[in-house]
Design a protein around this motif. Sequence first.
Motif, PDB file in Angstrom:
ATOM      1  N   TYR A 151     -12.743   0.908   4.920  1.00 55.93           N
ATOM      2  CA  TYR A 151     -11.644   0.285   4.178  1.00 55.93           C
ATOM      3  C   TYR A 151     -11.711   0.567   2.678  1.00 55.93           C
ATOM      4  O   TYR A 151     -11.598  -0.333   1.855  1.00 55.93           O
ATOM      5  CB  TYR A 151     -11.619  -1.235   4.429  1.00 55.93           C
ATOM      6  CG  TYR A 151     -11.310  -1.579   5.869  1.00 55.93           C
ATOM      7  CD1 TYR A 151     -10.004  -1.851   6.279  1.00 55.93           C
ATOM      8  CD2 TYR A 151     -12.324  -1.618   6.826  1.00 55.93           C
ATOM      9  CE1 TYR A 151      -9.717  -2.146   7.604  1.00 55.93           C
ATOM     10  CE2 TYR A 151     -12.043  -1.914   8.148  1.00 55.93           C
ATOM     11  CZ  TYR A 151     -10.739  -2.175   8.536  1.00 55.93           C
ATOM     12  OH  TYR A 151     -10.467  -2.463   9.849  1.00 55.93           O
ATOM     13  N   GLY A 199      -6.722  -6.945   1.945  1.00 53.60           N
ATOM     14  CA  GLY A 199      -5.348  -6.960   2.429  1.00 53.60           C
ATOM     15  C   GLY A 199      -5.259  -7.223   3.912  1.00 53.60           C
ATOM     16  O   GLY A 199      -4.215  -7.658   4.421  1.00 53.60           O
ATOM     17  N   PRO A 257      -3.983  -6.351  -3.754  1.00 56.58           N
ATOM     18  CA  PRO A 257      -4.439  -5.721  -2.503  1.00 56.58           C
ATOM     19  C   PRO A 257      -5.663  -4.819  -2.637  1.00 56.58           C
ATOM     20  O   PRO A 257      -6.194  -4.371  -1.624  1.00 56.58           O
ATOM     21  CB  PRO A 257      -3.211  -4.912  -2.056  1.00 56.58           C
ATOM     22  CG  PRO A 257      -2.434  -4.668  -3.301  1.00 56.58           C
ATOM     23  CD  PRO A 257      -2.651  -5.876  -4.163  1.00 56.58           C
ATOM     24  N   TYR A 258      -6.113  -4.531  -3.870  1.00 57.06           N
ATOM     25  CA  TYR A 258      -7.296  -3.692  -4.055  1.00 57.06           C
ATOM     26  C   TYR A 258      -8.367  -4.474  -4.804  1.00 57.06           C
ATOM     27  O   TYR A 258      -8.074  -5.420  -5.524  1.00 57.06           O
ATOM     28  CB  TYR A 258      -6.949  -2.427  -4.848  1.00 57.06           C
ATOM     29  CG  TYR A 258      -5.973  -1.511  -4.159  1.00 57.06           C
ATOM     30  CD1 TYR A 258      -6.380  -0.688  -3.118  1.00 57.06           C
ATOM     31  CD2 TYR A 258      -4.634  -1.480  -4.540  1.00 57.06           C
ATOM     32  CE1 TYR A 258      -5.483   0.153  -2.487  1.00 57.06           C
ATOM     33  CE2 TYR A 258      -3.730  -0.642  -3.918  1.00 57.06           C
ATOM     34  CZ  TYR A 258      -4.161   0.175  -2.887  1.00 57.06           C
ATOM     35  OH  TYR A 258      -3.269   0.998  -2.264  1.00 57.06           O
ATOM     36  N   SER A 283     -11.669  -1.065  -2.648  1.00 52.27           N
ATOM     37  CA  SER A 283     -11.596  -1.653  -1.307  1.00 52.27           C
ATOM     38  C   SER A 283     -10.188  -2.178  -1.058  1.00 52.27           C
ATOM     39  O   SER A 283      -9.589  -2.813  -1.929  1.00 52.27           O
ATOM     40  CB  SER A 283     -12.601  -2.797  -1.172  1.00 52.27           C
ATOM     41  OG  SER A 283     -12.376  -3.521   0.034  1.00 52.27           O
ATOM     42  N   TRP A 284      -9.660  -1.908   0.138  1.00 49.63           N
ATOM     43  CA  TRP A 284      -8.378  -2.502   0.529  1.00 49.63           C
ATOM     44  C   TRP A 284      -8.578  -3.444   1.715  1.00 49.63           C
ATOM     45  O   TRP A 284      -7.615  -3.867   2.363  1.00 49.63           O
ATOM     46  CB  TRP A 284      -7.334  -1.441   0.858  1.00 49.63           C
ATOM     47  CG  TRP A 284      -7.787  -0.303   1.735  1.00 49.63           C
ATOM     48  CD1 TRP A 284      -8.401   0.839   1.335  1.00 49.63           C
ATOM     49  CD2 TRP A 284      -7.637  -0.182   3.156  1.00 49.63           C
ATOM     50  NE1 TRP A 284      -8.648   1.664   2.414  1.00 49.63           N
ATOM     51  CE2 TRP A 284      -8.185   1.063   3.556  1.00 49.63           C
ATOM     52  CE3 TRP A 284      -7.088  -1.015   4.137  1.00 49.63           C
ATOM     53  CZ2 TRP A 284      -8.203   1.499   4.866  1.00 49.63           C
ATOM     54  CZ3 TRP A 284      -7.110  -0.575   5.453  1.00 49.63           C
ATOM     55  CH2 TRP A 284      -7.661   0.660   5.803  1.00 49.63           C
ATOM     56  N   TYR A 289       0.835  -1.197   0.000  1.00 58.04           N
ATOM     57  CA  TYR A 289       0.000   0.000   0.000  1.00 58.04           C
ATOM     58  C   TYR A 289       0.874   1.252   0.000  1.00 58.04           C
ATOM     59  O   TYR A 289       0.656   2.185   0.751  1.00 58.04           O
ATOM     60  CB  TYR A 289      -0.946  -0.027   1.203  1.00 58.04           C
ATOM     61  CG  TYR A 289      -1.909  -1.187   1.143  1.00 58.04           C
ATOM     62  CD1 TYR A 289      -3.057  -1.116   0.371  1.00 58.04           C
ATOM     63  CD2 TYR A 289      -1.646  -2.376   1.819  1.00 58.04           C
ATOM     64  CE1 TYR A 289      -3.932  -2.180   0.285  1.00 58.04           C
ATOM     65  CE2 TYR A 289      -2.515  -3.453   1.734  1.00 58.04           C
ATOM     66  CZ  TYR A 289      -3.657  -3.343   0.967  1.00 58.04           C
ATOM     67  OH  TYR A 289      -4.513  -4.415   0.871  1.00 58.04           O
TER      68      TYR A 289
END
Length: 270
Positions: free
Chosen positions: A94, A237, A126-127, A233-234, A66
């Motif tokens: 998030y 992760g 991660p996204y 959205s993360w 990130y």
Amino acid sequence: MAAGRVLPFAISLFFVFLVVGFFSVVCSAKDDHPNKCAPSSCGIIPNISYPFRLNNDPDNCGDQRYNLSCENNRTVLYFYSGKYYVQAINYDNYTIRVVDANLREGDCSSMPRYSLAVYNFRSPYPYNFCQRTKKRIGKFDVLDCIELSKPVIFMSCETQVNSPLYVDTSPCTNLMSSLSGHVFVKIGHLNASDMRDLCRIDLTVATSWPGANDTNITYVDIHKELVYGFELSWLQGKSRDYSWRSTCYIDSDTGKAACGSNSMLHEADR
């Protein structure tokens, strides 16, 4: 207890406390990791904190997946060879909202440079374009994926198209310098039946503008949507902080993030 037995017992007890103490320190360090570094800031983003980090932060700060950069007092996210300005980071739900760096507010001749579609976001990236949400159906906890952004599709056609699904971009004539023919925009997913003859898809982007209205909309309105940006959205992760067997989601009852074992959850789209 005999004197000969006291010493070995004491040594064994010492090593037990040493091992327990070691693991206690390791767990504590892991739990404290997100709070180890003070938040960073850049431009309109004042609180860049775990898992996000700026690329000049110390290596122990944030999660390298990130990574953000600060350029000319603008927070920048690079992914899929694209450059995006960060408009907001929401640590409650998030999500991160970004906008294509080529778009300029009030200039509808500026258009997105980077194509981005749902298929670009595959685990373990991660996204994600959708936010996992848990809801109860009967006896089961079911995971659904709520779409955060909707597609905006640029198409060029050899002939004029008269369709309520296609929005003409002709008021913004400078667009013709990069796309040839008659240029239209379609908001939302494109079905095969929506495609017209002699038309081709040139670019697929996204928007999350909450005030969007798909009826009686002009390209100037759509451009405002694009300048607003789109959310990602993360949350997925966060699963890495637990284990590869866990899935993180937003609980529809509490509105808060939680993580659970994959074996206890059922995918709604299976």
